[in-house]
Design an enzyme around this catalytic site. Structure first.
Site, PDB file in Angstrom:
ATOM      1  N   PHE A 175      35.663  45.310  36.227  1.00  0.00           N
ATOM      2  CA  PHE A 175      36.485  45.572  35.035  1.00  0.00           C
ATOM      3  C   PHE A 175      37.170  44.301  34.523  1.00  0.00           C
ATOM      4  CE2 PHE A 175      40.305  47.538  32.928  1.00  0.00           C
ATOM      5  CZ  PHE A 175      39.609  48.241  31.949  1.00  0.00           C
ATOM      6  N   HIS A 201      30.874  41.165  38.298  1.00  0.00           N
ATOM      7  CA  HIS A 201      30.657  42.203  37.274  1.00  0.00           C
ATOM      8  C   HIS A 201      31.538  43.424  37.545  1.00  0.00           C
ATOM      9  CE1 HIS A 201      26.977  39.823  36.348  1.00  0.00           C
ATOM     10  NE2 HIS A 201      27.350  40.156  35.130  1.00  0.00           N
ATOM     11  N   GLN A 210      26.656  25.477  37.818  1.00  0.00           N
ATOM     12  CA  GLN A 210      27.241  25.362  36.482  1.00  0.00           C
ATOM     13  C   GLN A 210      26.397  24.462  35.570  1.00  0.00           C
ATOM     14  OE1 GLN A 210      30.314  27.078  35.210  1.00  0.00           O
ATOM     15  NE2 GLN A 210      29.176  28.190  36.738  1.00  0.00           N
ATOM     16  N   HIS A 228      35.840  41.302  34.367  1.00  0.00           N
ATOM     17  CA  HIS A 228      34.872  40.674  33.453  1.00  0.00           C
ATOM     18  C   HIS A 228      34.835  41.451  32.131  1.00  0.00           C
ATOM     19  CE1 HIS A 228      31.123  39.030  31.864  1.00  0.00           C
ATOM     20  NE2 HIS A 228      30.532  40.209  31.943  1.00  0.00           N
ATOM     21  N   ASP A 233      29.108  46.258  30.446  1.00  0.00           N
ATOM     22  CA  ASP A 233      28.542  46.168  31.810  1.00  0.00           C
ATOM     23  C   ASP A 233      28.917  47.383  32.653  1.00  0.00           C
ATOM     24  OD1 ASP A 233      26.930  43.883  31.928  1.00  0.00           O
ATOM     25  OD2 ASP A 233      28.649  42.543  32.214  1.00  0.00           O
TER      26      ASP A 233
HETATM   27 ZN   LIG Z   1      28.624  40.800  31.059  1.00  0.00          ZN
END
Ligand SMILES: [Zn+2]
Length: 492
Positions: free
Chosen positions: A242, A240, A452, A244, A277
């Site tokens: 920049f 989380h 995943q 992203h 975020d």
């Molecule tokens: Zn996000």
């Protein structure tokens, strides 16, 4: 790493002695001519993406004082470099403050270098009401957000003087056409891009979208906004950060190009995506609530999403108020609707099942609020819809962040007895800079396929199936989810 900045000349002997002593508890000493020179150095270091990111230590800025702007320096740091650990100190106070700084800085620097203790501080510090630490915390930023507009919120001349365009010039190989080529495909691969290139990607995209919508800023003002935003994300987070934020903006824009014609709506939704975020501590709502973080008490539900929304709106209020006004008055007849705020709140995964139900119930999605919320949600979880090599890199990074969340939970549960951890050198690249392949990543972290499959089965597959049924031009999304799932199943 911590820096002692000395701004301007030092004439008095007692100040020189105090600075020499302070240099002994910092990792380096840097001389700059004036305050604009200080900001140029701070921004350039940050963009270089090295250890000099101002999050892994506390840095002290000793300045001559005297001007109104220098008296507001701490507030300027909070407004323009929110997650940096910086403290301003006037030369004439240096000798008097020296014993306290020598006593406290080593411990604070040590806490900043430990990624678990640092995260715990960001999240839980300040509940008792005191907030005197020099290290970033959510409480500190919440307080800065709540403060009335002061001189520090206007753009100080030292920040205004920075030529952001030239700061990026040396760092962006191949110029604008290269970055447009990267941005224009669903195979957008940001893992090999450095901090300066990520800012540049956001810049070229937002410059075009804002010009198309007729609300452009000058290049330097748009870059100031993006540099401030980058300095509001934790660069030290694994997932989380920049990167992203830019990735979700790119995905949002590509999805909008297929679905939404209105240029202002596309701009506002892309803006919401890059801000969605902001200030993320690399953990989650459960951990904030479980151990009584002040921010959890403040918001109650959708804790992080409410925090992101408020931090981002505060930034827009001070640097791009026109967009905030447009976001609040976009829907005629729906005076309460604020596109940026509502779509950021929609990214709370606790609401995911509700959105899947709404997708199932509605034959067509023609309500703007629903449509924009679904697009940002799709973009936020789009990692599993990217081509496998890119999807695997994101999977690896979220695996690392989840691992740190487990360590944090253990650390909080056991108090000081919990396991902390130094900054690690984990990288999804080989030593020569090549990105690791999906197979190599699985060899390194055998738990990736299971994670995943869980995410795809629990959240993504059903969502994208329904979403693509409504928008068949986006069928490549579900096709990619299913082919990635097939690969992970073979690796179980
Ligand atoms: Zn996000």
């Amino acid at each position: 790493m911590s820096t002692l900045f000395v701004v301007g000349e030092v004439e008095r002997a007692e100040v020189t002695r105090a600075l020499d002593a302070l240099a002994g508890v910092c990792d380096r000493r840097v001389q700059v001519a004036d305050l604009p020179g200080l900001f140029v150095r701070l921004y350039s270091d940050r963009l270089a993406g090295s250890r000099w990111n101002y999050e892994e230590g506390v840095s002290v800025v000793v300045h001559a004082g005297g001007s109104a702007e220098s008296r507001e320096l701490d507030a300027t740091f909070r407004a323009f470099l929110p997650v940096f650990n910086l403290v301003a100190l006037e030369q004439r106070a240096a000798a008097a403050r020296l014993p306290e700084l020598l006593r406290e800085l080593p411990a604070q620097n040590a806490a900043c270098r430990d990624r678990i203790r640092r995260m715990a501080h960001w999240m839980y510090y300040g509940g008792s009401g005191s907030c005197s630490s020099r290290v970033y915390s959510i409480v500190r930023q919440l307080r800065a957000t709540g403060e009335p507009r002061s001189a520090a919120r206007a753009i100080p001349s030292a920040v205004e003087a920075v030529d952001f365009v030239s700061l990026l010039a040396g760092a962006t190989r191949g110029g604008e056409p290269r970055y447009w080529r990267l941005l224009s495909t669903w195979g957008f691969q940001p893992h090999s891009l450095g901090a300066a290139e990520l800012v540049y990607c956001a810049f070229v995209l937002l410059r075009k979208l804002s010009a198309d919508a007729g609300v452009g800023l000058s290049d330097n003002r748009l870059l100031l906004f993006l540099f401030t935003l980058e300095a509001s994300y934790h660069q030290v987070n694994k997932f989380h950060n920049f990167r992203h934020a830019v990735d979700v903006m790119q995905a949002t824009w590509r999805l909008c190009e297929n679905i939404i014609d209105d240029r202002l709506q596309v701009l506002l939704l892309s803006m919401a995506a890059i801000g969605h975020d902001i200030g993320h501590p690399g953990s989650n709502n459960m951990l904030l609530t479980k151990f009584g973080a002040p921010v959890a008490t403040a918001y109650g539900e959708s804790v992080l999403e409410n925090m992101h929304k408020d931090f981002f709106q505060q930034l827009l209020k001070s640097q791009w108020p026109q967009l905030l006004g447009l976001s609040q008055s976009l829907c005629k007849g729906e005076s309460q609707y604020n596109l940026i705020a509502e779509t950021i709140l929609a990214t709370d995964m606790a609401l995911h099942a509700e959105y899947v139900d709404k997708l199932k119930e509605n034959h067509r999605i023609d309500n703007l609020k629903m449509l924009t919320s679904l697009i940002i949600k799709a973009a936020d979880i789009s990692n599993v819809t990217r081509p496998l090599a890119i999807s695997a890199q994101w999977a690896y990074l979220i695996t690392l962040e989840f691992r740190d969340c487990s360590l944090l939970e253990e650390y909080q549960a056991k108090g000081d007895g919990g396991q902390s951890a130094p900054q690690d050198e984990e990288s999804g690249h080989t030593n020569s800079g090549r990105l690791l392949s999906p197979d190599e990543l699985v060899d390194k972290y055998p738990c990736i396929p299971g994670g995943q499959i869980f995410f795809i089965d629990t959240f993504a597959e059903q969502f994208f199936k329904e979403f693509c049924q409504k928008f068949p031009e986006l069928n490549f999304l579900i096709d990619n989810v299913q082919s990635n799932k097939k690969f992970w199943l073979e690796k179980l």
